[in-house]
Scaffold this motif. Structure first.
Motif, mmCIF file in Angstrom:
data_model
loop_
_atom_site.group_PDB
_atom_site.id
_atom_site.type_symbol
_atom_site.label_atom_id
_atom_site.label_comp_id
_atom_site.label_asym_id
_atom_site.label_seq_id
_atom_site.Cartn_x
_atom_site.Cartn_y
_atom_site.Cartn_z
ATOM 1 N N TRP A 138 13.880 20.277 -15.616
ATOM 2 C CA TRP A 138 13.118 20.272 -14.507
ATOM 3 C C TRP A 138 13.856 19.514 -13.376
ATOM 4 O O TRP A 138 14.280 18.542 -13.663
ATOM 5 C CB TRP A 138 11.674 20.248 -14.724
ATOM 6 C CG TRP A 138 11.327 18.633 -15.277
ATOM 7 C CD1 TRP A 138 10.766 17.661 -14.345
ATOM 8 C CD2 TRP A 138 11.427 18.226 -16.381
ATOM 9 N NE1 TRP A 138 10.658 16.576 -15.242
ATOM 10 C CE2 TRP A 138 11.172 16.907 -16.240
ATOM 11 C CE3 TRP A 138 11.815 18.679 -17.684
ATOM 12 C CZ2 TRP A 138 10.865 16.050 -17.492
ATOM 13 C CZ3 TRP A 138 11.582 17.864 -18.926
ATOM 14 C CH2 TRP A 138 11.210 16.466 -18.707
ATOM 15 N N ARG A 176 15.691 8.971 -13.992
ATOM 16 C CA ARG A 176 15.514 8.956 -15.153
ATOM 17 C C ARG A 176 15.822 10.400 -15.707
ATOM 18 O O ARG A 176 16.043 11.477 -14.918
ATOM 19 C CB ARG A 176 13.949 8.912 -15.503
ATOM 20 C CG ARG A 176 13.778 7.232 -15.151
ATOM 21 C CD ARG A 176 12.325 6.849 -15.494
ATOM 22 N NE ARG A 176 12.240 5.468 -15.402
ATOM 23 C CZ ARG A 176 12.459 4.359 -16.011
ATOM 24 N NH1 ARG A 176 13.130 4.547 -17.320
ATOM 25 N NH2 ARG A 176 12.100 3.345 -15.663
ATOM 26 N N ARG A 177 15.535 10.842 -16.927
ATOM 27 C CA ARG A 177 15.958 12.225 -17.494
ATOM 28 C C ARG A 177 14.907 12.989 -17.186
ATOM 29 O O ARG A 177 13.592 12.990 -16.998
ATOM 30 C CB ARG A 177 16.014 12.064 -19.187
ATOM 31 C CG ARG A 177 14.617 11.734 -19.784
ATOM 32 C CD ARG A 177 14.826 11.334 -21.238
ATOM 33 N NE ARG A 177 15.077 12.923 -21.807
ATOM 34 C CZ ARG A 177 15.388 12.937 -23.165
ATOM 35 N NH1 ARG A 177 15.539 11.893 -23.830
ATOM 36 N NH2 ARG A 177 15.707 14.035 -23.538
ATOM 37 N N HIS A 178 15.436 14.404 -17.034
ATOM 38 C CA HIS A 178 14.436 15.402 -16.494
ATOM 39 C C HIS A 178 14.845 16.585 -17.403
ATOM 40 O O HIS A 178 14.786 17.735 -16.938
ATOM 41 C CB HIS A 178 14.471 15.731 -15.196
ATOM 42 C CG HIS A 178 13.894 14.560 -14.237
ATOM 43 N ND1 HIS A 178 14.773 13.826 -13.680
ATOM 44 C CD2 HIS A 178 12.823 13.989 -14.074
ATOM 45 C CE1 HIS A 178 14.077 12.663 -12.815
ATOM 46 N NE2 HIS A 178 12.824 12.988 -13.158
ATOM 47 N N GLU A 238 5.372 13.356 -12.102
ATOM 48 C CA GLU A 238 5.884 13.315 -13.373
ATOM 49 C C GLU A 238 5.037 13.738 -14.616
ATOM 50 O O GLU A 238 5.144 14.322 -15.529
ATOM 51 C CB GLU A 238 6.387 11.803 -13.807
ATOM 52 C CG GLU A 238 7.580 11.292 -12.989
ATOM 53 C CD GLU A 238 8.840 12.179 -13.295
ATOM 54 O OE1 GLU A 238 8.997 12.642 -14.443
ATOM 55 O OE2 GLU A 238 9.686 12.442 -12.528
ATOM 56 N N GLY A 239 3.742 13.289 -14.117
ATOM 57 C CA GLY A 239 2.673 13.510 -15.125
ATOM 58 C C GLY A 239 2.556 15.006 -15.443
ATOM 59 O O GLY A 239 2.117 15.567 -16.337
ATOM 60 N N LEU A 295 4.018 1.547 -0.976
ATOM 61 C CA LEU A 295 4.900 1.423 -2.272
ATOM 62 C C LEU A 295 3.832 2.093 -3.416
ATOM 63 O O LEU A 295 4.277 3.027 -4.110
ATOM 64 C CB LEU A 295 5.302 0.123 -2.537
ATOM 65 C CG LEU A 295 6.245 -0.411 -2.131
ATOM 66 C CD1 LEU A 295 6.678 -1.821 -2.463
ATOM 67 C CD2 LEU A 295 7.563 0.464 -2.812
ATOM 68 N N SER A 296 2.457 1.625 -3.281
ATOM 69 C CA SER A 296 1.464 2.091 -4.283
ATOM 70 C C SER A 296 1.507 3.490 -4.226
ATOM 71 O O SER A 296 1.302 4.238 -5.094
ATOM 72 C CB SER A 296 0.359 1.361 -4.264
ATOM 73 O OG SER A 296 -0.758 1.787 -4.991
ATOM 74 N N GLU A 333 5.235 16.622 -17.166
ATOM 75 C CA GLU A 333 5.401 16.254 -18.455
ATOM 76 C C GLU A 333 4.081 17.039 -19.150
ATOM 77 O O GLU A 333 4.324 17.524 -20.385
ATOM 78 C CB GLU A 333 4.962 14.534 -18.744
ATOM 79 C CG GLU A 333 4.767 14.278 -20.270
ATOM 80 C CD GLU A 333 4.167 13.281 -20.756
ATOM 81 O OE1 GLU A 333 3.560 12.420 -19.601
ATOM 82 O OE2 GLU A 333 4.027 12.518 -21.919
ATOM 83 N N ALA A 379 4.601 9.705 -7.273
ATOM 84 C CA ALA A 379 5.764 10.262 -8.152
ATOM 85 C C ALA A 379 5.095 10.182 -9.630
ATOM 86 O O ALA A 379 5.521 10.962 -10.122
ATOM 87 C CB ALA A 379 6.914 9.137 -8.141
ATOM 88 N N THR A 380 4.287 9.210 -10.016
ATOM 89 C CA THR A 380 3.899 9.175 -11.439
ATOM 90 C C THR A 380 2.973 10.580 -11.674
ATOM 91 O O THR A 380 3.064 11.224 -12.643
ATOM 92 C CB THR A 380 2.778 8.014 -11.566
ATOM 93 O OG1 THR A 380 3.778 6.750 -11.284
ATOM 94 C CG2 THR A 380 2.094 8.063 -12.888
ATOM 95 N N ILE A 416 1.081 -1.247 0.066
ATOM 96 C CA ILE A 416 -0.023 0.085 0.072
ATOM 97 C C ILE A 416 0.878 1.146 -0.004
ATOM 98 O O ILE A 416 0.657 2.082 -0.722
ATOM 99 C CB ILE A 416 -0.950 -0.072 1.154
ATOM 100 C CG1 ILE A 416 -1.882 -1.046 1.117
ATOM 101 C CG2 ILE A 416 -1.595 1.471 1.329
ATOM 102 C CD1 ILE A 416 -2.764 -1.256 2.399
ATOM 103 N N GLN A 461 4.676 5.525 -5.310
ATOM 104 C CA GLN A 461 4.768 5.230 -6.744
ATOM 105 C C GLN A 461 3.827 6.245 -7.476
ATOM 106 O O GLN A 461 4.039 6.874 -8.370
ATOM 107 C CB GLN A 461 4.544 3.951 -7.276
ATOM 108 C CG GLN A 461 5.672 3.048 -6.729
ATOM 109 C CD GLN A 461 7.007 3.106 -7.409
ATOM 110 O OE1 GLN A 461 7.017 3.998 -8.211
ATOM 111 N NE2 GLN A 461 8.006 2.579 -6.847
ATOM 112 N N SER A 462 2.483 6.138 -6.978
ATOM 113 C CA SER A 462 1.502 7.090 -7.371
ATOM 114 C C SER A 462 1.764 8.308 -7.501
ATOM 115 O O SER A 462 1.684 9.420 -8.383
ATOM 116 C CB SER A 462 0.312 6.753 -6.859
ATOM 117 O OG SER A 462 -0.323 5.491 -7.106
#
Lengths: 681, 176
Positions: free
Chosen positions: B157, B163-165, B68-69, B57-58, B72, B64-65, B55, B61-62
């Motif tokens: 950014w 990963r690339r930013h 990132e979104g 981790l989820s 983006e 962070a996602t 939980i 991760q969410s």
């Protein structure tokens, strides 16, 4: 246990969700990487499009699309898409392949992550019409970035038309409908006048310098069609040294500016055993035939139609002679002025003889009047007689019997005439071109083409009538069965048909012909292809556009690519300047329903260059002498407009029969460069 | 005043207030159950940990996602605005810049940048200057039939993870 089981299941569920979330983020990152790859692909595609656009503009630099030499381009609508459908075009197919590669390398340098980059296009044809081709180009960009392979496909529409109207571009002047036969004979002037009350309009059908030894000049010249009705054009009869004289048609290699120079003429051999010859001098229409007594008497009747000469000059002028092939029932009118001359010393020049007891000397020239009535044939008139106002009449056979070589009576020269029959006198007397039968070819305007090359291949001797250069059926050629050959190795046929029923507007009624439409001239002005460059309005890319309503073009318009502009109603042109040196371009301007008006602004040249003007259902108008370079097709031609003066020079770039010219006439229009893509899964 | 954690309708009832039938019944836990052993307790805790770790981790991760979104989305916004405007400008009026020049965000988002055609402002959406750097470069691009310029927008950014930013948006200002 149940609780523990549920907890275990939940743990797996959340573990799965965790992995999913990581995957989402990975996809997000991949989206960024794909976005960058797309940026590279799009710029790479733009580089390709830029060079393809350049090929379309110049119509060279890519043998697969515009082959050098005499091969037919697959873009030619006549090929019906053969060789184009399925065509694969890569950078290596461009003459500028090295520069394309250089551009892509420069792009890769900006994106170090890009490892490989390949670009190639595939063409497909959707519509193959005799007048246009349309289809789609798929430009595939394959690249590897950070060890991932990407492929982007950029689709773009294209349209290819033969911008040179077929077969009208081969004609310097194409008039669909004629009018009264004498309608062009408007200019009244005297023998020594440089110009008259109205100005001539000259057609220059080639840029080649006239050579008497090249009788096939017509093949590489612009032709003339003056409609299905009969037309008679009176030649200009002013002195050969005068500016507008058309004597050059009979004596193209003689040139003089001396208004006192002797008129050129042709002589027969001595008649019988006498020292008399008949001398023929072709002279066009002029006021003097009616106003000068002895000339009027030579024609023996009032011929008002010989008073005025034509405003339309089909073969250029004496400084720039451009004979060509003429279609339609077109006839030439002029006088074949005949005189008997006394030439005792055999130099073909009339001798001076004493004409009165006081010792007055005068050249021995005895006009042979044109006799058209039976009563005139009677020899009791005592003809011939010296026809001059400076001396009393001198009757050759009554008063000249003392001259050596002069027979005692006319019967020794013309026995039939002396006996009351006209046959031998008719052979020698002054005549009009229209006096001859059609079978003799002489009344036809095309016989003048023969005249211009007469003597070039027969030891320099002139003959009358001149040997025919065109095949039978060209004197006149009614234009009902015309064949337009292709002068390439294929020796194909570009057109065969009846000019009298041909509709120049037919291709422009096809919606698929056009690459762009504008609802009005105002929209065309703001959104059209004209760009201002250095203060000059320029169209620098292939364009095939329809403009609803009337169209007015800016002054000093310059085109640098094949351009077709079709206006639903009239077109007003200020001036069109030719393309810059080294750029092969032309403009085709069509007014579907109205007229084309050439109205230069004050201070601007009245010039429309490199332009084909088509008014299939109208005419062309101007109010000042114009300089047109290209070709002209109209429904009717107003002689009063022509009388404003000017010239029309056929542009050799419009020569459809030359495969190279036809290839350069292809307008390849690329559709909008939208940055959308087809991404194959 | 701290509120009670239970609903008033669920208050514990004194046994003496229960009906006689219920008063005589023994408590459920007391029937043959001596209580959880230590091992059982540890297993239960371990299981709970195993459940809560995914939980957690989820959740992270969410987060962070989402971050990132959001980056983006902002980056693509910038890139789209940039590319669309450069395509409209054509090749006239450009001059190369001396390398990569930074863009400092301004209110209103209108930028008259060096090297750009005169009187041609670039309009960009706002970006958080503390976490994102935006720069550009105009470069003469020679190997074209007519003069052209390669205009690049560099965006960097502060993202999390390895990963690339950063990304480069390139656009060709040419006659095509």
């Amino acid at each position: 246990m149940v609780v523990l089981g549920l907890l275990t299941v939940l743990s797996f569920l959340f573990l799965f969700l965790s992995f999913q979330s990581r995957q989402f983020r990975y996809v997000t990152h991949r989206g960024i990487e794909e976005e960058e790859a797309f940026q590279v692909a799009r710029v790479a595609a733009d580089i390709f499009w830029a060079w393809l656009q350049e090929v379309a503009r110049t119509r060279r630099g890519c043998d697969k699309l515009f082959p050098e030499g005499e091969a037919v381009s697959p873009l030619d609508p006549a090929a019906r898409g053969r060789g184009l459908d399925g065509l694969r075009l890569a950078a290596s197919d461009f003459a500028a392949a090295a520069r394309l590669e250089e551009a892509w390398q420069a792009l890769k340098a900006k994106f170090p992550g890009v490892e490989t980059l390949q670009v190639a296009s595939t063409w497909s044809v959707r519509t193959a019409d005799p007048d246009f081709l349309s289809g789609r180009i798929i430009l595939a960009v394959d690249l590897t970035a950070r060890q991932r392979r990407h492929r982007f496909e950029f689709p773009r529409e294209f349209r290819a038309v033969s911008s040179l109207p077929r077969p009208f571009a081969k004609f310097t002047l194409f008039v669909r409908e004629g009018g009264a036969a004498e309608r062009f004979n408007l200019i009244e002037k005297g023998f020594q006048d440089d110009t008259g009350d109205t100005r001539p309009f000259y057609l220059y059908n080639t840029d080649e310098i006239y050579q008497a030894s090249k009788p096939d000049l017509w093949r590489t010249s612009g032709w003339v069609f003056l409609g299905g009705a009969s037309v008679t054009l009176n030649l200009d009869g002013s002195h050969p040294g005068r500016r507008e004289s058309e004597t050059f048609i009979f004596w193209p290699t003689l040139y003089t500016d001396d208004p006192g120079a002797e008129l050129p003429y042709a002589c027969t051999d001595y008649l019988g055993g006498s020292k008399l010859r008949v001398r023929f001098t072709p002279i066009g229409a002029m006021r003097d035939w009616l106003t000068v007594g002895n000339l009027r008497e030579t024609l023996m009747e009032e011929l008002p139609r010989l008073r005025r000469c034509s405003v339309l000059r089909l073969f250029g002028d004496r400084r720039r002679q451009t004979p060509t092939r003429v279609f339609g029932h077109v006839f030439a009118e002029y006088v074949l002025y005949a005189t008997l001359i006394y030439d005792a010393n055999g130099d073909s020049v009339p001798d001076h003889i004493q004409v009165d007891p006081a010792g007055t000397m005068h050249r021995a020239i005895f006009p042979l009047p044109r006799l058209t009535r039976g009563d005139d044939y009677l020899p009791q008139y005592g003809l011939p007689v010296i026809m001059t106002t400076r001396v009393p009449p001198f009757f050759l056979f009554l008063q000249g019997h003392g001259l050596p070589g002069v027979p005692p009576s006319l019967a020794d020269l013309m026995p039939a005439y002396a006996a009351g029959a006209p046959s031998d006198y008719l052979t020698f007397m002054t005549k009009l071109a229209s006096d001859f039968t059609l079978a003799s070819r002489l009344p036809s305007y095309n016989a003048l083409y023969d005249q211009m090359f007469d003597g070039a291949t027969t030891g320099g001797r002139k003959s009358f009538p001149a040997p025919a250069i065109f095949p039978e059926g060209n004197y006149p050629n009614p234009g009902t069965a015309v064949r337009l050959p292709e002068d390439g190795p294929r020796a194909g046929e570009l057109f065969r048909g009846d000019l009298t029923v041909l509709d120049p507007a037919a291709p422009y009624r096809k919606a698929g012909f056009f690459a762009s439409w504008y609802e009005s001239a105002a929209v065309f002005a703001t959104q059209g292809p004209i760009r201002i460059r250095g203060g000059v309005p320029v169209i620098d890319r292939p364009t095939v556009a329809m403009i609803e309503g009337p169209l007015e073009l800016p002054d000093r318009l310059q085109v640098e690519a094949p351009v077709v502009l079709v206006a639903r109603q009239g077109v007003t042109v200020r001036s069109v300047v030719g393309p810059p040196p080294g750029i092969d371009a032309h403009l085709v301007l069509v007014s579907l329903e109205g007229d084309i008006t050439i109205a230069p602004l004050a201070g601007s040249p009245a010039a429309v260059r490199g332009t084909a003007l088509l008014a299939p259902n109208g005419t062309v108008r101007w109010a000042v002498p114009v300089d047109l370079q290209g070709c002209l097709t109209v429904r009717t031609l107003d002689p009063a407009i022509l009388g404003q003066g000017g010239s029309l020079t056929w542009d050799r770039r419009f020569d459809l029969t030359d495969p190279a010219a036809a290839r350069r006439g292809i307008a390849l229009v690329l559709g909008p460069n939208l940055p959308h893509l087809l991404r194959p899964e | 005043m701290k509120k009670p954690l239970t609903h008033p309708a669920c208050r514990r009832v004194e046994p003496s207030r229960l009906p006689p039938r219920l008063r005589q019944s023994p408590p459920v836990a007391a029937v043959g159950q001596p209580g959880l052993t230590l091992v059982e307790l540890m297993v239960a805790v371990a299981l709970l940990a195993v459940v809560f770790l995914p939980i957690w981790l989820s959740f992270t991760q969410s987060q962070a996602t989402i971050a990132e979104g959001q980056w983006e989305s902002l980056v693509i916004n910038l890139g789209t605005a940039f590319a669309g405007q450069i395509r409209q400008l054509g090749p006239a009026g450009w001059s190369p810049t001396a390398g990569i020049l930074p863009i400092t965000p301004v209110p209103g988002g209108e930028y008259q940048l060096a090297g750009f055609p005169p009187m041609r402002k670039l309009i960009l959406p706002p970006w958080p200057a503390a976490q994102m750097e935006v720069a550009y470069e105009v470069q003469a691009f020679g190997p074209l039939p007519t003069p052209g310029f390669l205009v690049c927008l560099h965006v960097r950014w502060q993202g999390k993870g390895p990963r690339r930013h950063q990304i480069v948006f390139a656009e060709l200002a040419t006659d095509e």
